[in-house]
Design a protein around this motif. Structure first.
Motif, PDB file in Angstrom:
ATOM      1  N   ASP A   1       0.875  -0.991  -0.309  1.00  0.00           N
ATOM      2  CA  ASP A   1      -0.040   0.103   0.166  1.00  0.00           C
ATOM      3  C   ASP A   1       0.970   1.561   0.325  1.00  0.00           C
ATOM      4  OD1 ASP A   1      -1.766   2.031   0.203  1.00  0.00           O
ATOM      5  OD2 ASP A   1      -2.794   0.968   1.800  1.00  0.00           O
ATOM      6  N   TRP A   2       0.880   2.093  -1.247  1.00  0.00           N
ATOM      7  CA  TRP A   2       2.376   3.048  -1.332  1.00  0.00           C
ATOM      8  C   TRP A   2       1.003   3.874  -0.481  1.00  0.00           C
ATOM      9  CZ3 TRP A   2       4.350   4.195  -6.551  1.00  0.00           C
ATOM     10  CH2 TRP A   2       5.302   2.543  -6.918  1.00  0.00           C
ATOM     11  N   GLY A   3       0.109   4.394  -0.268  1.00  0.00           N
ATOM     12  CA  GLY A   3      -0.396   5.505   0.126  1.00  0.00           C
ATOM     13  C   GLY A   3      -0.541   5.383   2.204  1.00  0.00           C
ATOM     14  N   ASN A   4      -0.136   4.071   2.687  1.00  0.00           N
ATOM     15  CA  ASN A   4      -0.171   3.898   4.298  1.00  0.00           C
ATOM     16  C   ASN A   4       0.930   4.566   4.566  1.00  0.00           C
ATOM     17  OD1 ASN A   4       1.761   2.320   4.034  1.00  0.00           O
ATOM     18  ND2 ASN A   4       0.110   0.609   3.977  1.00  0.00           N
ATOM     19  N   SER A   5       1.581   4.038   6.077  1.00  0.00           N
ATOM     20  CA  SER A   5       2.659   5.168   6.612  1.00  0.00           C
ATOM     21  C   SER A   5       3.502   3.922   6.666  1.00  0.00           C
ATOM     22  CB  SER A   5       2.168   5.463   8.213  1.00  0.00           C
ATOM     23  OG  SER A   5       1.435   4.215   8.625  1.00  0.00           O
ATOM     24  N   THR A   6       3.584   3.068   6.119  1.00  0.00           N
ATOM     25  CA  THR A   6       4.761   1.901   6.272  1.00  0.00           C
ATOM     26  C   THR A   6       5.286   1.348   4.512  1.00  0.00           C
ATOM     27  OG1 THR A   6       3.135  -0.219   5.954  1.00  0.00           O
ATOM     28  CG2 THR A   6       3.793   0.885   8.130  1.00  0.00           C
ATOM     29  N   GLY A   7       6.652   1.137   5.189  1.00  0.00           N
ATOM     30  CA  GLY A   7       6.852   0.188   3.379  1.00  0.00           C
ATOM     31  C   GLY A   7       7.837   1.850   3.209  1.00  0.00           C
ATOM     32  N   GLY A   8       8.727   1.541   1.520  1.00  0.00           N
ATOM     33  CA  GLY A   8       9.117   2.129   1.724  1.00  0.00           C
ATOM     34  C   GLY A   8       8.679   3.359   0.192  1.00  0.00           C
ATOM     35  N   PHE A   9       7.437   3.439  -0.025  1.00  0.00           N
ATOM     36  CA  PHE A   9       6.268   3.954   0.215  1.00  0.00           C
ATOM     37  C   PHE A   9       5.226   4.230   0.705  1.00  0.00           C
ATOM     38  CE2 PHE A   9       8.059   2.631  -3.638  1.00  0.00           C
ATOM     39  CZ  PHE A   9       8.822   3.462  -4.700  1.00  0.00           C
ATOM     40  N   GLN A  10       4.872   6.480   0.802  1.00  0.00           N
ATOM     41  CA  GLN A  10       3.945   6.164   1.967  1.00  0.00           C
ATOM     42  C   GLN A  10       3.120   7.446   1.333  1.00  0.00           C
ATOM     43  OE1 GLN A  10       6.003   6.145   5.378  1.00  0.00           O
ATOM     44  NE2 GLN A  10       7.547   4.603   5.492  1.00  0.00           N
ATOM     45  N   GLY A  11       1.863   7.866   2.017  1.00  0.00           N
ATOM     46  CA  GLY A  11       1.512   9.094   2.226  1.00  0.00           C
ATOM     47  C   GLY A  11       0.873   9.352   0.948  1.00  0.00           C
ATOM     48  N   SER A  12       1.334  10.350  -0.004  1.00  0.00           N
ATOM     49  CA  SER A  12       0.487  10.914  -0.826  1.00  0.00           C
ATOM     50  C   SER A  12       1.312  10.207  -2.414  1.00  0.00           C
ATOM     51  CB  SER A  12       1.027  12.376  -1.467  1.00  0.00           C
ATOM     52  OG  SER A  12       2.212  12.824  -0.721  1.00  0.00           O
ATOM     53  N   ASP A  13       2.498   9.303  -2.156  1.00  0.00           N
ATOM     54  CA  ASP A  13       3.355   8.947  -2.909  1.00  0.00           C
ATOM     55  C   ASP A  13       2.425   7.525  -3.733  1.00  0.00           C
ATOM     56  OD1 ASP A  13       5.543   9.633  -1.818  1.00  0.00           O
ATOM     57  OD2 ASP A  13       5.724   7.624  -0.731  1.00  0.00           O
ATOM     58  N   GLU A  14       1.259   7.335  -3.334  1.00  0.00           N
ATOM     59  CA  GLU A  14       0.135   6.012  -4.060  1.00  0.00           C
ATOM     60  C   GLU A  14      -0.509   7.370  -5.533  1.00  0.00           C
ATOM     61  OE1 GLU A  14      -3.674   3.471  -3.558  1.00  0.00           O
ATOM     62  OE2 GLU A  14      -3.421   5.203  -1.630  1.00  0.00           O
ATOM     63  N   ASN A  15      -0.310   6.922  -6.323  1.00  0.00           N
ATOM     64  CA  ASN A  15      -1.051   7.364  -7.969  1.00  0.00           C
ATOM     65  C   ASN A  15      -0.166   9.045  -8.301  1.00  0.00           C
ATOM     66  OD1 ASN A  15      -3.062   5.485  -7.570  1.00  0.00           O
ATOM     67  ND2 ASN A  15      -4.143   6.418  -5.998  1.00  0.00           N
ATOM     68  N   ARG A  16       0.586   8.545  -8.113  1.00  0.00           N
ATOM     69  CA  ARG A  16       1.879   9.731  -8.819  1.00  0.00           C
ATOM     70  C   ARG A  16       2.379   9.070  -9.307  1.00  0.00           C
ATOM     71  NH1 ARG A  16       4.598  12.535  -3.554  1.00  0.00           N
ATOM     72  NH2 ARG A  16       5.071  14.205  -5.969  1.00  0.00           N
ATOM     73  N   ALA A  17       3.431   8.268  -9.659  1.00  0.00           N
ATOM     74  CA  ALA A  17       4.143   7.718 -10.862  1.00  0.00           C
ATOM     75  C   ALA A  17       4.694   7.503 -11.957  1.00  0.00           C
ATOM     76  CB  ALA A  17       4.820   6.005 -10.162  1.00  0.00           C
ATOM     77  N   THR A  18       4.858   8.864 -12.800  1.00  0.00           N
ATOM     78  CA  THR A  18       5.417   7.819 -14.191  1.00  0.00           C
ATOM     79  C   THR A  18       6.155   8.131 -15.041  1.00  0.00           C
ATOM     80  OG1 THR A  18       3.701  10.836 -13.693  1.00  0.00           O
ATOM     81  CG2 THR A  18       4.594  10.250 -15.428  1.00  0.00           C
ATOM     82  N   SER A  19       7.369   7.735 -14.290  1.00  0.00           N
ATOM     83  CA  SER A  19       8.417   7.179 -14.777  1.00  0.00           C
ATOM     84  C   SER A  19       9.005   5.831 -14.034  1.00  0.00           C
ATOM     85  CB  SER A  19       9.172   7.744 -15.160  1.00  0.00           C
ATOM     86  OG  SER A  19       9.593   8.520 -14.154  1.00  0.00           O
ATOM     87  N   LEU A  20       9.482   4.902 -14.054  1.00  0.00           N
ATOM     88  CA  LEU A  20       9.514   3.891 -12.862  1.00  0.00           C
ATOM     89  C   LEU A  20      11.366   3.030 -13.365  1.00  0.00           C
ATOM     90  CD1 LEU A  20       6.498   1.998 -12.971  1.00  0.00           C
ATOM     91  CD2 LEU A  20       7.428   3.264 -11.142  1.00  0.00           C
ATOM     92  N   LEU A  21      12.317   3.155 -12.185  1.00  0.00           N
ATOM     93  CA  LEU A  21      13.198   2.312 -12.541  1.00  0.00           C
ATOM     94  C   LEU A  21      14.109   0.746 -11.721  1.00  0.00           C
ATOM     95  CD1 LEU A  21      16.324   4.696 -12.372  1.00  0.00           C
ATOM     96  CD2 LEU A  21      16.539   3.109 -10.900  1.00  0.00           C
ATOM     97  N   HIS A  22      13.823  -0.100 -12.401  1.00  0.00           N
ATOM     98  CA  HIS A  22      14.764  -1.753 -11.960  1.00  0.00           C
ATOM     99  C   HIS A  22      15.569  -1.669 -11.560  1.00  0.00           C
ATOM    100  CE1 HIS A  22      14.707  -5.101 -10.688  1.00  0.00           C
ATOM    101  NE2 HIS A  22      13.300  -5.694 -11.861  1.00  0.00           N
TER     102      HIS A  22
END
Length: 156
Positions: A64-85
């Motif tokens: 869950d990119w929108g919760n308060s745990t993990g590498g992505f939190q809060g407003s991170d959800e539904n924001r990505a336009t580019s990604l790197l692996h």
């Protein structure tokens, strides 16, 4: 007199050119540059194309990119336009439209390295889509590392 005005104008423009050089805007840092500088073992997300506007990174899964745990939190959800692996395990990263690894997926393989934009093409009409058909741009809510064979939808 006209010749003096033209000379003065030319000198003025030349002086302005010395004060504001034509190449003042730095070249945009792209995904290739960010890939070279990225820490091995992580995937990264950016809010803008060409891997600009760092959102976060993760070496593991994040349900869950929108919760308060993990590498992505809060407003991170539904924001990505580019990604790197920059993973090292050989696994792909599956990105999901909804929290809890739900709502369809789209994968980025280790060999692809990055997706510089989830909006493909200059006309912005060809989008990378989740396996359920939804547009992936600005709609990622969770991710996990998976075997490439588990993916049936890949980024362009």
């Amino acid at each position: 007199m006209r010749k003096m005005l033209a000379t003065a104008a030319a000198l003025g423009l030349a002086t302005l050119g010395m004060l504001v050089p034509a190449g003042t805007a730095q070249a945009a840092v792209g995904c290739a540059d960010n890939y070279d500088e990225a820490t091995s073992g992580y995937m990264y997300a950016y809010w803008n194309d060409r891997c600009e506007g760092y959102i976060g990174r993760s070496a593991g899964e994040d349900s869950d990119w929108g919760n308060s745990t993990g590498g992505f939190q809060g407003s991170d959800e539904n924001r990505a336009t580019s990604l790197l692996h920059k993973g090292t395990s050989g696994l792909a990263v599956a990105f999901y439209r909804l929290p809890g690894f739900d709502g369809g997926h789209i994968c980025l393989t280790q060999s692809e390295k990055y997706a510089s934009t989830l909006v493909d093409g200059a006309d912005n009409y060809a989008f990378d889509r989740f396996s359920t058909g939804y547009v992936a741009d600005n709609r990622i809510s969770s991710h996990r590392w998976v075997e490439e064979e588990a993916c049936n939808s890949f980024m362009h």
